[in-house]
Design a protein around this motif. Structure first.
Motif, PDB file in Angstrom:
ATOM      1  N   TRP A   1       0.822  -1.202   0.000  1.00 46.13           N
ATOM      2  CA  TRP A   1       0.000   0.000   0.000  1.00 46.13           C
ATOM      3  C   TRP A   1       0.860   1.258   0.000  1.00 46.13           C
ATOM      4  O   TRP A   1       1.915   1.291   0.617  1.00 46.13           O
ATOM      5  CB  TRP A   1      -0.878   0.064   1.261  1.00 46.13           C
ATOM      6  N   LEU A   2       0.350   2.281  -0.650  1.00 41.89           N
ATOM      7  CA  LEU A   2       0.893   3.619  -0.518  1.00 41.89           C
ATOM      8  C   LEU A   2       0.017   4.339   0.502  1.00 41.89           C
ATOM      9  O   LEU A   2      -1.205   4.363   0.359  1.00 41.89           O
ATOM     10  CB  LEU A   2       0.861   4.361  -1.854  1.00 41.89           C
ATOM     11  N   VAL A   3       0.619   4.900   1.549  1.00 41.19           N
ATOM     12  CA  VAL A   3      -0.158   5.422   2.676  1.00 41.19           C
ATOM     13  C   VAL A   3       0.157   6.898   2.913  1.00 41.19           C
ATOM     14  O   VAL A   3       1.266   7.243   3.336  1.00 41.19           O
ATOM     15  CB  VAL A   3       0.147   4.611   3.961  1.00 41.19           C
TER      16      VAL A   3
ATOM     17  N   LEU B   1      -4.356   2.497  -2.178  1.00 41.08           N
ATOM     18  CA  LEU B   1      -3.636   2.423  -3.441  1.00 41.08           C
ATOM     19  C   LEU B   1      -2.755   1.189  -3.465  1.00 41.08           C
ATOM     20  O   LEU B   1      -1.686   1.178  -2.855  1.00 41.08           O
ATOM     21  CB  LEU B   1      -2.776   3.676  -3.650  1.00 41.08           C
ATOM     22  N   PRO B   2      -3.191   0.126  -4.140  1.00 40.12           N
ATOM     23  CA  PRO B   2      -2.343  -1.064  -4.239  1.00 40.12           C
ATOM     24  C   PRO B   2      -1.118  -0.784  -5.097  1.00 40.12           C
ATOM     25  O   PRO B   2      -1.194  -0.065  -6.088  1.00 40.12           O
ATOM     26  CB  PRO B   2      -3.260  -2.109  -4.893  1.00 40.12           C
TER      27      PRO B   2
ATOM     28  N   ASP C   1       6.201  -5.693  -9.687  1.00 40.94           N
ATOM     29  CA  ASP C   1       6.665  -5.899 -11.060  1.00 40.94           C
ATOM     30  C   ASP C   1       7.547  -4.712 -11.455  1.00 40.94           C
ATOM     31  O   ASP C   1       7.155  -3.547 -11.292  1.00 40.94           O
ATOM     32  CB  ASP C   1       5.466  -5.995 -12.006  1.00 40.94           C
ATOM     33  N   VAL C   2       8.738  -5.006 -11.946  1.00 41.49           N
ATOM     34  CA  VAL C   2       9.730  -3.964 -12.224  1.00 41.49           C
ATOM     35  C   VAL C   2       9.188  -2.911 -13.184  1.00 41.49           C
ATOM     36  O   VAL C   2       9.405  -1.705 -13.006  1.00 41.49           O
ATOM     37  CB  VAL C   2      11.023  -4.590 -12.791  1.00 41.49           C
ATOM     38  N   ARG C   3       8.439  -3.355 -14.180  1.00 43.84           N
ATOM     39  CA  ARG C   3       7.939  -2.422 -15.190  1.00 43.84           C
ATOM     40  C   ARG C   3       6.879  -1.481 -14.605  1.00 43.84           C
ATOM     41  O   ARG C   3       6.933  -0.267 -14.808  1.00 43.84           O
ATOM     42  CB  ARG C   3       7.380  -3.205 -16.385  1.00 43.84           C
ATOM     43  N   LEU C   4       5.928  -2.047 -13.872  1.00 44.19           N
ATOM     44  CA  LEU C   4       4.911  -1.208 -13.250  1.00 44.19           C
ATOM     45  C   LEU C   4       5.510  -0.336 -12.160  1.00 44.19           C
ATOM     46  O   LEU C   4       5.124   0.819 -11.992  1.00 44.19           O
ATOM     47  CB  LEU C   4       3.793  -2.076 -12.652  1.00 44.19           C
ATOM     48  N   HIS C   5       6.440  -0.917 -11.405  1.00 45.23           N
ATOM     49  CA  HIS C   5       7.031  -0.189 -10.294  1.00 45.23           C
ATOM     50  C   HIS C   5       7.701   1.097 -10.775  1.00 45.23           C
ATOM     51  O   HIS C   5       7.620   2.142 -10.120  1.00 45.23           O
ATOM     52  CB  HIS C   5       8.055  -1.075  -9.575  1.00 45.23           C
ATOM     53  N   LYS C   6       8.343   1.021 -11.938  1.00 42.90           N
ATOM     54  CA  LYS C   6       9.013   2.199 -12.493  1.00 42.90           C
ATOM     55  C   LYS C   6       8.003   3.306 -12.785  1.00 42.90           C
ATOM     56  O   LYS C   6       8.236   4.485 -12.477  1.00 42.90           O
ATOM     57  CB  LYS C   6       9.756   1.805 -13.775  1.00 42.90           C
ATOM     58  N   ILE C   7       6.863   2.940 -13.358  1.00 46.55           N
ATOM     59  CA  ILE C   7       5.818   3.926 -13.647  1.00 46.55           C
ATOM     60  C   ILE C   7       5.247   4.487 -12.348  1.00 46.55           C
ATOM     61  O   ILE C   7       5.081   5.698 -12.185  1.00 46.55           O
ATOM     62  CB  ILE C   7       4.690   3.290 -14.486  1.00 46.55           C
ATOM     63  N   MET C   8       4.935   3.585 -11.415  1.00 42.83           N
ATOM     64  CA  MET C   8       4.301   4.000 -10.155  1.00 42.83           C
ATOM     65  C   MET C   8       5.175   4.963  -9.371  1.00 42.83           C
ATOM     66  O   MET C   8       4.698   5.980  -8.852  1.00 42.83           O
ATOM     67  CB  MET C   8       3.976   2.763  -9.312  1.00 42.83           C
ATOM     68  N   VAL C   9       6.455   4.659  -9.255  1.00 44.18           N
ATOM     69  CA  VAL C   9       7.359   5.517  -8.489  1.00 44.18           C
ATOM     70  C   VAL C   9       7.461   6.889  -9.135  1.00 44.18           C
ATOM     71  O   VAL C   9       7.459   7.925  -8.444  1.00 44.18           O
ATOM     72  CB  VAL C   9       8.751   4.861  -8.359  1.00 44.18           C
ATOM     73  N   ASN C  10       7.546   6.925 -10.460  1.00 40.93           N
ATOM     74  CA  ASN C  10       7.590   8.217 -11.150  1.00 40.93           C
ATOM     75  C   ASN C  10       6.333   9.033 -10.890  1.00 40.93           C
ATOM     76  O   ASN C  10       6.400  10.240 -10.641  1.00 40.93           O
ATOM     77  CB  ASN C  10       7.765   8.003 -12.660  1.00 40.93           C
ATOM     78  N   LEU C  11       5.171   8.372 -10.913  1.00 37.70           N
ATOM     79  CA  LEU C  11       3.923   9.083 -10.686  1.00 37.70           C
ATOM     80  C   LEU C  11       3.766   9.506  -9.232  1.00 37.70           C
ATOM     81  O   LEU C  11       3.198  10.565  -8.939  1.00 37.70           O
ATOM     82  CB  LEU C  11       2.736   8.214 -11.112  1.00 37.70           C
ATOM     83  N   ILE C  12       4.264   8.706  -8.317  1.00 34.75           N
ATOM     84  CA  ILE C  12       4.207   9.082  -6.902  1.00 34.75           C
ATOM     85  C   ILE C  12       4.976  10.373  -6.674  1.00 34.75           C
ATOM     86  O   ILE C  12       4.545  11.259  -5.935  1.00 34.75           O
ATOM     87  CB  ILE C  12       4.756   7.945  -6.012  1.00 34.75           C
ATOM     88  N   HIS C  13       6.124  10.490  -7.330  1.00 35.04           N
ATOM     89  CA  HIS C  13       6.936  11.700  -7.180  1.00 35.04           C
ATOM     90  C   HIS C  13       6.413  12.862  -8.033  1.00 35.04           C
ATOM     91  O   HIS C  13       6.647  14.023  -7.698  1.00 35.04           O
ATOM     92  CB  HIS C  13       8.390  11.407  -7.532  1.00 35.04           C
ATOM     93  N   SER C  14       5.697  12.530  -9.121  1.00 36.94           N
ATOM     94  CA  SER C  14       5.159  13.586 -10.000  1.00 36.94           C
ATOM     95  C   SER C  14       3.726  13.242 -10.390  1.00 36.94           C
ATOM     96  O   SER C  14       3.443  12.841 -11.531  1.00 36.94           O
ATOM     97  CB  SER C  14       6.021  13.722 -11.263  1.00 36.94           C
ATOM     98  N   PRO C  15       2.777  13.376  -9.455  1.00 40.26           N
ATOM     99  CA  PRO C  15       1.391  12.979  -9.748  1.00 40.26           C
ATOM    100  C   PRO C  15       0.728  13.829 -10.828  1.00 40.26           C
ATOM    101  O   PRO C  15      -0.330  13.466 -11.334  1.00 40.26           O
ATOM    102  CB  PRO C  15       0.680  13.150  -8.394  1.00 40.26           C
TER     103      PRO C  15
ATOM    104  N   ARG D   1      -3.986   5.888 -11.523  1.00 37.60           N
ATOM    105  CA  ARG D   1      -3.464   7.254 -11.436  1.00 37.60           C
ATOM    106  C   ARG D   1      -4.488   8.187 -10.790  1.00 37.60           C
ATOM    107  O   ARG D   1      -4.116   9.058  -9.989  1.00 37.60           O
ATOM    108  CB  ARG D   1      -3.079   7.774 -12.820  1.00 37.60           C
ATOM    109  N   THR D   2      -5.764   7.993 -11.100  1.00 34.04           N
ATOM    110  CA  THR D   2      -6.795   8.798 -10.467  1.00 34.04           C
ATOM    111  C   THR D   2      -6.823   8.546  -8.960  1.00 34.04           C
ATOM    112  O   THR D   2      -6.953   9.485  -8.163  1.00 34.04           O
ATOM    113  CB  THR D   2      -8.178   8.490 -11.071  1.00 34.04           C
ATOM    114  N   ARG D   3      -6.673   7.285  -8.549  1.00 28.89           N
ATOM    115  CA  ARG D   3      -6.657   6.962  -7.121  1.00 28.89           C
ATOM    116  C   ARG D   3      -5.458   7.623  -6.440  1.00 28.89           C
ATOM    117  O   ARG D   3      -5.575   8.161  -5.330  1.00 28.89           O
ATOM    118  CB  ARG D   3      -6.607   5.448  -6.938  1.00 28.89           C
ATOM    119  N   LEU D   4      -4.303   7.577  -7.093  1.00 24.24           N
ATOM    120  CA  LEU D   4      -3.125   8.246  -6.556  1.00 24.24           C
ATOM    121  C   LEU D   4      -3.385   9.731  -6.366  1.00 24.24           C
ATOM    122  O   LEU D   4      -3.074  10.307  -5.320  1.00 24.24           O
ATOM    123  CB  LEU D   4      -1.930   8.037  -7.502  1.00 24.24           C
ATOM    124  N   ARG D   5      -3.970  10.360  -7.363  1.00 22.38           N
ATOM    125  CA  ARG D   5      -4.236  11.792  -7.273  1.00 22.38           C
ATOM    126  C   ARG D   5      -5.263  12.103  -6.192  1.00 22.38           C
ATOM    127  O   ARG D   5      -5.178  13.138  -5.521  1.00 22.38           O
ATOM    128  CB  ARG D   5      -4.699  12.312  -8.633  1.00 22.38           C
TER     129      ARG D   5
END
Length: 269
Positions: free
Chosen positions: A64-66, A157-158, A162-176, A212-216
């Motif tokens: 989870w992202l908390v 936010l689950p 997975d390395v590929r998804l993780h790369k996208i997720m981390v980028n979006l977490i830092h730049s939503p 991405r909407t959930r992250l935002r």
């Protein structure tokens, strides 16, 4: 997330204190770009909470992202690991197994009510100075009463390992506010968009757009709870106008940002 630059933290010894006369023990710390050295478990149950910053909490079943509006309940002896990608003000609670017997048996993300938040902060201020006082004993009991009421948050936010998804997720977490499409993310992630689309559904139960909407949403709730204006939050999160942001909020949660906080205080989300 560059793991090589993160500070490795040992398990907190507080979690291993077995003392029924201290049903709730607070643990406070300021960390930055840190991670638990390894997955671990302890006799005390735990409320993982930060009043500033975002955490990534991993158990066997979930990641989870908390944000500060939420916390994670970890029952006794459940393996978990926590990442702190940035500056985080930790305000955890460790609950003795005797006091946790009537509390939830499953891990969950839950919304932190204003009352519980203030109780956690207050106990953190008094821990070590007044731990045997009648005041602290009463605060502990009220905290336990509040924890009896927690329910899984509708908003969480689950994450994915997975390395590929993780790369996208981390980028979006830092730049939503990043509005790139999945096709545009494909080159960065090292996979075609069709594969990424399937992975998002399999790993998170959401489409890329929904994730991405959930992250935002979570980021918006965090920022709005800190007193930022709806307009500022909308533009900072990549929306072209205020109406689009409010429409997204209403479509997803069925209410406006202002009314959402009223229902959040009543524990409906």
């Amino acid at each position: 997330m560059n793991m090589s630059k993160e500070t490795s933290l040992p398990p907190v010894e507080t979690g291993f204190i077995e003392d029924s006369s201290r049903p709730v023990i607070s643990y406070c710390a300021e960390v930055k770009n840190a991670v638990c050295a390894a997955s671990h478990a302890h006799p005390r149950a735990q409320v993982i909470f930060a009043n500033r910053g975002v955490m990534r909490v991993i158990t066997k079943e979930n990641t989870w992202l908390v944000p500060p509006a939420q916390a994670v309940w970890i029952p006794s002896q459940v393996q978990h690991q926590v990442y702190f990608p940035g500056a985080v003000s930790i305000r955890n609670l460790f609950i003795d197994s005797t006091a946790a017997a009537s509390l939830p048996e499953q891990c969950m993300v839950f919304n932190v009510t204003p009352l519980l938040r203030e109780l956690i902060l207050r106990v953190g201020e008094t821990e070590g100075r007044m731990e045997r006082s009648h005041l602290t004993a009463r605060l502990m009991q009220v905290i336990l009463d509040e924890l009896q009421q927690i329910k899984p948050a509708r908003l969480n936010l689950p994450m994915s390992d997975d390395v590929r998804l993780h790369k996208i997720m981390v980028n979006l977490i830092h730049s939503p506010d990043d509005n790139r499409t999945l096709d545009e993310w494909a080159q960065t992630a090292g996979a075609v968009s069709r594969t990424l689309s399937r992975l998002f559904l399999r790993e998170t139960g959401m489409t890329f757009g929904e994730w991405r909407t959930r992250l935002r949403l979570l980021e918006a709730i965090d920022r709005l709870s800190q007193g930022q204006s709806v307009t500022q939050v909308a533009f900072d999160l990549g929306y072209q106008n205020l109406s689009a942001f409010i429409a997204m909020f209403r479509k997803t949660l069925g209410t406006t940002p202002g009314r959402f906080f009223q229902t959040l205080e009543k524990g409906r989300f």
